[in-house]
Structures are given as C-alpha cells and as structure tokens.
Design an enzyme around this catalytic site. Structure first.
Site, PDB file in Angstrom:
ATOM      1  N   ASP A  78       0.841  -1.199   0.000  1.00 20.58           N
ATOM      2  CA  ASP A  78       0.000   0.000   0.000  1.00 20.58           C
ATOM      3  C   ASP A  78       0.872   1.244   0.000  1.00 20.58           C
ATOM      4  O   ASP A  78       1.968   1.250   0.574  1.00 20.58           O
ATOM      5  CB  ASP A  78      -0.913   0.023   1.233  1.00 20.58           C
ATOM      6  N   ASP A  80       0.680   5.257   1.059  1.00 18.10           N
ATOM      7  CA  ASP A  80      -0.028   6.343   1.736  1.00 18.10           C
ATOM      8  C   ASP A  80       0.677   7.655   1.431  1.00 18.10           C
ATOM      9  O   ASP A  80       1.895   7.697   1.202  1.00 18.10           O
ATOM     10  CB  ASP A  80      -0.063   6.120   3.252  1.00 18.10           C
ATOM     11  N   ASP A 176       4.465   6.315  15.193  1.00 14.94           N
ATOM     12  CA  ASP A 176       4.885   5.357  16.219  1.00 14.94           C
ATOM     13  C   ASP A 176       6.382   5.060  16.216  1.00 14.94           C
ATOM     14  O   ASP A 176       7.104   5.412  17.147  1.00 14.94           O
ATOM     15  CB  ASP A 176       4.058   4.072  16.129  1.00 14.94           C
TER      16      ASP A 176
END
Length: 512
Positions: A78, A80, A176
C-alpha cells in the site's frame, strides 16, 4: 485558571494537558545516492496524487510503511500520502475522493473500478496537541461528548480523537516507530528523516518515538503493530521499546473489538503468519490477546502436536505462500481453518447427545462464533463464508444424485474443496475422498459418469451387517430358510434421496 474553575462547577470534563512526550527531531534530507530507493518500485497512482497536491501549492509526500519498504528494496503493498492540505482541500482536488473516519479523518482517493481499483490513503499532517480533552467512556459510550472535539482521550489516556493539523515536523513526532516516520518526495527523490529512521531500518531495529509506555497508552494497538513489523521484517525491538510491552498488553482490552480483530487479520496475512505467532509468544502475548488464537494454541502459545497443529500450520504456510506470490488470500478461509477443530469438538459433543448431524453442526458453529468472534463489524460476510465452508464438508461425504453436480457449481465450492483437501493432507480424513472430488470437478462428462458408477459400486460392496435369527413364531415351529432370507431383500437405500439433499449425509468420523 478561572475557565477551569467554572468548567468544574458546571460539571464539564477536565481538560488534561497533553505532554509532548515525543521529541520533535531534526529534519534531514537524504538524497537518492544515499537512500538508494529504486523508482521502479513506486506506484504511479501514488506519484500522481503527490503531483496533483504539489501542483495545487501544497506539500505532499509518500509516507510511513511504504517508505520503509522502499528503503529495504521491497515493493510496498500500500502507498499512503501525507500533506499539509486539509481533508476538505484534498477532496476538492480529486474526482473520486471520500473523507472517512472519526478518530483520524483521512481521505481515500480511488483509482479504477471493480476488482482493479486502488485506494491511495491521504492524511493531513497532524500536530502534537498542547492539550487533550478527557471524556468519560469510549468511542461508543461517549459519542455525544466526542462530537466537535479535535483531540480527546479516555480515562486511560487512549486517544479517541486526533484531528489537530500541524507542521510536518510534529506529524513525524506523533508517528509510532522511527522507521515509519520518514517521508519520500518522488519528484525530487528525497527522503525526509526526523528521527534516524534510515539508520534504524539498516540496523533492522524497531524504536518507538518518545516514551514507549506513554505511546502504548495512547494507542495500545501499537503493541500489535510492533509484533507485525518484527515478524514481517525480521526486526528486533529496541530495549526501551520492548520493556513495557508485556505490562501494557492489558490496555488492549479497551480497544474496540472490531479494530483488534482487523489487526489480528493483518498480523496473520502479511505473508509471515507463523513468524507472527512465534513473535507473540516471544513477547509474552501468546495467550489472552486474541480469542481466535486462544482457540487453536496451547497454554504455552504454541500450535498443538498432531493433526490439529499440522492442519493450522499447513493452512498458514499456504496463506504465506499465496501472499508472497502476490495472490489473493481470504480471511474467511484462514479463520475457518483456525476455528475448525473447536467447531469439530462441539459438533461431536452435540451429536453424541442425539442431535442429527446437520443441526448439530449449525449449533456448534453458532457457539464458536459467539465465543471467539463476537459481534464485530464485518462479521456477517465472514460468518456466511466460514459457515458455507464448514457445512460443505458434510455434503462431500455424499457422492450420488444430482446434489453432486449442484455442489461443484456452488460459488464457494473451491474454498470448500481446498478445506477438504487440507483435511485429507494432514490425515484427518481418507485422501481418496478428496481425490474423487478433484477428479469429478476436473473431469469430462464421461469421466464423471464413471466416477459416479465407481462410487455406487463401492457402496454396494460395503459388507452387510450380520442379522440375528428371527424369533420363533410359535412353540416348536422352526424358522424357514426363505423367511430368514426375506429381510435381506429390503435393504435401505440411503443413496436415493431428493436432489440437493447431500447436506444431510453423515459426516466423516473425527480423527483423534
């Protein structure tokens, strides 16, 4: 101070100061000759989204896990994008774009249609909030309180809303792990790194940005993400990042069941499912985190020995192989494999109590769904697919009548057969049954008729059960030989049932 005092008098929830527990870091621009990202691994649609945003005067970068994977020479699954444009501004630039989410408002930019469509997820740079509003309850119980709030936390400090926009340097600080906090500009071929993510990626190290205990409290799902990245990438958790994992795992109980369920699916469908289970055990999370995993693992967090363990292990190996070959995988099939032996146990127990096979199986399935999956988003479709796979196993036992032809025309036949083949491969059932169905599904009309004839002949050759002599009809009279033979002419022909009645066939005996 006066405002806080008035709010307290009015019974309004206290506004908790949000400490900036994450360091801002320092912007470092890494050129192509240093980072070595191969442009051929980029997704042209993601690049197009970046270009559309920058042409409109905004900042835009490929971000997060995609950059990490590109640096490791892997083609990301994916892509982003992160930008300083607000969700409304992003939506206005694309013909097919949709703002989604409450906790994090993002934009899905959709390219293509049908199965070939692709979604590029676009998020707005988020700020480190200077204060967070505390609410009583969670996403469901405090909906009214959450309306209109940009940043809010629950009593444990878990973030329920995070929609405060800010500069890129703060957006990086609120991510994170360092390896997930890098930005790539595909037009200038620059990597922007604030927290030493490039060095950590090369060292195969997962390092939390900021204080790990606080970051886990903000979002306990980061624990599961750490497990997934460690298993997928072969990374080790940095000591400070690892230290609070076990103690913080209790916070996962506050995470919505649907989100936790989705994270479990991601964990097991990255192409490294067995490594993920091993990583869970290594971190002390082998039991008590996912009810579905608890159903199939031993008390020590391992797969059991024998057929049960072999069945799930082979299912995971097949799933990993499909993922690594770029083929699609079905969460319903994987879950059906994970829960099958609990269904089988309940099914056997219910049948032993006198319930007919098919109703007994339906009851067993319902009980396992309630115990292990619960009422979560998307359960209906998953449950329907899993139920069909399981119920089909009873129909495979019946190899006669028109039901045989209707079964291979079922939309989920292939999944049901793959499940049957897996049972045969590990020794749970006779492999000849799976071989017969494979030959029947692939055979010509003549082949199929021959297979049906063989199945009928096989049933005729089954040894008859010896009957006890008929009792005497009157004192002193002997039973005549013709009378003794008469019952043999009235054999019950179980094969002659209405078309489509295969689901009523008795199931194969469960292997020990």
């Amino acid at each position: 101070m006066i405002k806080k005092f008035i709010d307290k008098l009015l019974g309004k929830p206290a506004v908790a100061s949000a400490k900036k527990t994450s360091p801002l870091g320092k912007r470092v621009e890494v050129p192509a000759e240093v980072h070595g990202i191969n442009p051929d691994l980029l997704d042209e649609r993601a690049v197009k989204v970046v270009k559309t945003l920058t042409d409109a005067g905004f900042e835009a970068y490929i971000v997060g896990g995609a950059v990490r994977d590109l640096l490791l020479g892997m083609r990301p699954k994916d892509f982003d994008v992160a930008t300083n444009a607000t969700p409304e501004q992003v939506k206005g630039l694309f013909r097919r774009a949709f703002i989604i989410g409450r906790r994090f408002r993002i934009v899905h930019v959709v390219h293509g249609r049908g199965r070939e469509h692709e979604v590029i997820e676009v998020s707005t740079f988020r700020a480190l909030p200077t204060e967070s509003e505390s609410v009583n309850g969670n996403e469901k119980t405090a909906k009214a309180e959450l309306d209109g709030k940009h940043h809010a936390v629950d009593a444990s400090g878990r973030v329920l809303r995070d929609n405060v926009w800010g500069p890129q340097i703060e957006d990086a600080a609120r991510r994170d792990f360092t390896v997930n906090a890098m930005y790539y500009d595909p037009q200038r071929r620059l990597v922007v790194d604030y927290h030493g993510g490039l060095a950590d990626a090369k060292a195969k190290l997962l390092r939390m940005i900021g204080d790990p205990q606080t970051r886990y409290r903000e979002d306990p799902v980061r624990i599961i993400r750490a497990v997934r990245f460690a298993a997928k990438l072969g990374f080790e958790l940095e000591k400070k990042t690892l230290a609070p994992v076990k103690a913080s795992s209790a916070l996962l109980a506050n995470v919505p069941a649907s989100r936790l369920f989705d994270e479990m699916i991601k964990l097991l469908q990255t192409g490294h499912s067995l490594a993920s289970i091993a990583q869970l055990k290594k971190l002390g999370l082998g039991r008590g985190v996912f009810a579905v995993l608890d159903a199939m693992l031993t008390e020590t967090g391992d797969l059991p020995e024998g057929i049960r363990g072999d069945f799930v292990r082979q299912a995971f190996e097949d799933t990993d192989r499909r993922v690594n070959e770029g083929r699609g995988v079905s969460p319903s099939f994987m879950l059906a494999c994970m829960l099958w032996h609990e269904v089988l146990d309940r099914w056997t127990k219910t049948r032993s109590a006198g319930e007919p096979p098919v109703p007994a199986l339906a009851q067993a399935i319902d009980a396992v769904f309630d115990a292990r999956i619960g009422d979560i988003s998307g359960r209906g479709k998953l449950a329907a697919d899993m139920r069909e796979i399981w119920m089909m196993q009873t129909r495979f036992e019946r190899r006669s009548g028109s039901g045989v032809f209707s079964l291979i025309e079922q939309p989920r036949y292939r999944a049901g057969f793959d499940f049957l083949r897996l049972r045969a491969d590990v020794g749970e059932i006779d492999p000849a049954l799976a071989d017969w169905w494979e030959d029947f599904a692939l055979g010509s009309d003549d082949d199929r008729q021959a297979l049906l004839a063989d199945a009928r002949a096989s049933q005729h050759k089954q040894p008859r059960v010896a009957r006890a002599p008929r009792p005497e009809t009157s004192a002193g009279d002997e039973t005549e030989p013709a009378a003794a033979d008469a019952p043999a002419k009235k054999r019950r022909r179980r094969r002659r049932k209405p078309a489509g009645g295969g689901e009523g066939a008795a199931p194969a005996p469960a292997a020990e």
